[in-house]
Design a protein around this motif. Structure first.
Motif, mmCIF file in Angstrom:
data_model
loop_
_atom_site.group_PDB
_atom_site.id
_atom_site.type_symbol
_atom_site.label_atom_id
_atom_site.label_comp_id
_atom_site.label_asym_id
_atom_site.label_seq_id
_atom_site.Cartn_x
_atom_site.Cartn_y
_atom_site.Cartn_z
ATOM 1 N N GLU A 124 0.833 -1.210 0.000
ATOM 2 C CA GLU A 124 0.000 0.000 0.000
ATOM 3 C C GLU A 124 0.863 1.255 0.000
ATOM 4 O O GLU A 124 0.549 2.232 -0.678
ATOM 5 N N ARG A 125 1.940 1.234 0.740
ATOM 6 C CA ARG A 125 2.863 2.376 0.767
ATOM 7 C C ARG A 125 3.468 2.614 -0.613
ATOM 8 O O ARG A 125 3.555 3.749 -1.068
ATOM 9 N N ALA A 126 3.898 1.524 -1.255
ATOM 10 C CA ALA A 126 4.496 1.639 -2.584
ATOM 11 C C ALA A 126 3.482 2.175 -3.589
ATOM 12 O O ALA A 126 3.803 3.043 -4.408
ATOM 13 N N THR A 127 2.263 1.684 -3.522
ATOM 14 C CA THR A 127 1.215 2.145 -4.434
ATOM 15 C C THR A 127 0.911 3.618 -4.197
ATOM 16 O O THR A 127 0.825 4.405 -5.141
ATOM 17 N N PHE A 128 0.761 4.001 -2.944
ATOM 18 C CA PHE A 128 0.481 5.398 -2.622
ATOM 19 C C PHE A 128 1.609 6.304 -3.101
ATOM 20 O O PHE A 128 1.374 7.361 -3.690
ATOM 21 N N SER A 129 2.845 5.869 -2.864
ATOM 22 C CA SER A 129 3.992 6.649 -3.295
ATOM 23 C C SER A 129 3.991 6.821 -4.819
ATOM 24 O O SER A 129 4.271 7.904 -5.331
ATOM 25 N N MET A 130 3.646 5.775 -5.535
ATOM 26 C CA MET A 130 3.596 5.835 -6.990
ATOM 27 C C MET A 130 2.506 6.807 -7.449
ATOM 28 O O MET A 130 2.713 7.604 -8.368
ATOM 29 N N VAL A 131 1.351 6.772 -6.800
ATOM 30 C CA VAL A 131 0.249 7.669 -7.151
ATOM 31 C C VAL A 131 0.662 9.124 -6.898
ATOM 32 O O VAL A 131 0.447 10.001 -7.736
ATOM 33 N N VAL A 132 1.273 9.388 -5.756
ATOM 34 C CA VAL A 132 1.709 10.749 -5.434
ATOM 35 C C VAL A 132 2.745 11.216 -6.449
ATOM 36 O O VAL A 132 2.685 12.356 -6.923
#
Length: 157
Positions: A124-132
């Motif tokens: 989830e952290r990796a996905t959020f970071s990618m979205v940001v």
């Protein structure tokens, strides 16, 4: 789709506001006045920076930074001196007390981050970071001329 986008941005703005509010209210926050923590952070990563350089990094007017630096100097957190090669330049560095404050603030921020993210998985952290990151790229592409010029240096630390 537009409703989902509205909801996403409302949640994002609300989260940012709440994070800011909590960070300022926490007893572990050692910043006694607005802007102190940010300047201490910048000085920890830019020792001996010119006062004008700090103003650019902090995205404030040179006169505003001078007032904050006076308070930091009064509290013995920074020392200022004139550059030997160019007496017009005022350089700034953290004192031992200022470095200690930076380390305390860093440790408190890291504890806060761990508390906040304890239920968020690595994926989830990796996905959020990618979205940001994608949002930042689009912001730069579409509105880069409106963005502060030195923002990247602040984000790296």
């Amino acid at each position: 789709m537009a409703n989902q986008e509205d909801q996403l941005f409302q949640q994002l703005f609300c989260l940012i506001g709440e994070l800011h509010h909590v960070a300022l209210q926490r007893p572990a926050n050692k910043a006694s006045f607005r802007g102190q923590g940010r300047l201490v952070h910048l000085l920890a990563h830019n020792p001996g920076a010119a006062q004008r350089e700090l103003a650019v990094l902090a995205q404030v007017k040179p006169g505003s930074i001078s007032e904050v630096l006076e308070r930091l100097e009064k509290d013995q957190l920074v020392t200022r001196w004139r550059d030997e090669r160019d007496r017009r330049i005022v350089r700034v560095q953290l004192t031992a007390k200022g470095e200690q404050l930076y380390q305390e603030n860093l440790a408190a921020r890291q504890r806060f981050e761990r508390e906040l993210l304890q239920t968020v998985t690595d994926q989830e952290r990796a996905t959020f970071s990618m979205v940001v990151q994608k949002m930042q790229e689009q912001l730069q592409k579409n509105y880069g001329d409106l963005l502060p010029k030195k923002r990247k240096e602040w984000q790296q630390h």
